[in-house]
Design a protein around this motif. Sequence first.
Motif, PDB file in Angstrom:
ATOM      1  N   PHE A 113       0.815  -1.220   0.000  1.00  0.00           N
ATOM      2  CA  PHE A 113       0.000   0.000   0.000  1.00  0.00           C
ATOM      3  C   PHE A 113       0.847   1.268   0.000  1.00  0.00           C
ATOM      4  O   PHE A 113       0.511   2.234  -0.680  1.00  0.00           O
ATOM      5  N   ALA A 125      -2.232   2.697  -1.743  1.00  0.00           N
ATOM      6  CA  ALA A 125      -3.320   1.736  -1.535  1.00  0.00           C
ATOM      7  C   ALA A 125      -4.148   1.555  -2.805  1.00  0.00           C
ATOM      8  O   ALA A 125      -5.371   1.516  -2.771  1.00  0.00           O
ATOM      9  N   ARG A 136      -7.903  -3.318  -2.960  1.00  0.00           N
ATOM     10  CA  ARG A 136      -7.605  -3.290  -1.520  1.00  0.00           C
ATOM     11  C   ARG A 136      -8.132  -4.537  -0.826  1.00  0.00           C
ATOM     12  O   ARG A 136      -7.450  -5.117   0.025  1.00  0.00           O
TER      13      ARG A 136
END
Length: 163
Positions: A113, A125, A136
């Motif tokens: 991220f 991210a 994610r």
Amino acid sequence: MNTLLYILTIGIGATVVMDLWGALRKPLLGIPPANYGMVGRWIGHMTNGRFIHTAIAQSSPIPGEHIIGWAIHYLTGVAFAGLLVAIWGSNWIQNPSIGPALAVGIGTILAPFLLMQPGMGAGIAASRTPNPAASRIQSLITHAIFGFGLFLSGYIVQLFLPE
């Protein structure tokens, strides 16, 4: 010395578990496995002083990028196993528990991220990807599975420890 061997074994084992998940994602969810060649390309460009790319796939290929990427992938898994033992102590190897393994596994999500994805052009991210939320979630699942792999590998290692 034994502790280093155990960390190596646990890290490799956990990374294998993560890779098995990556291979299963395609038939189960239609999501292709990670392309570690792009990690190798990113690392390879670092030797020339280039750390940030707009889109790593558009950057020039690096000789041996697939080998470099896979090696970095497994070395990172071993380093994270070392982090687990550094935080919870070598006693974790004799008595592995799932909580610390999952904590480290999920915590490792900070690496992609905050370092890899921004450096490779995907943004913090995965913010610059077509579907950041899906990226994610997949990262979270993959890193949780890595954490489970740390526990499973630790459990298997402790079965073979001398009494």
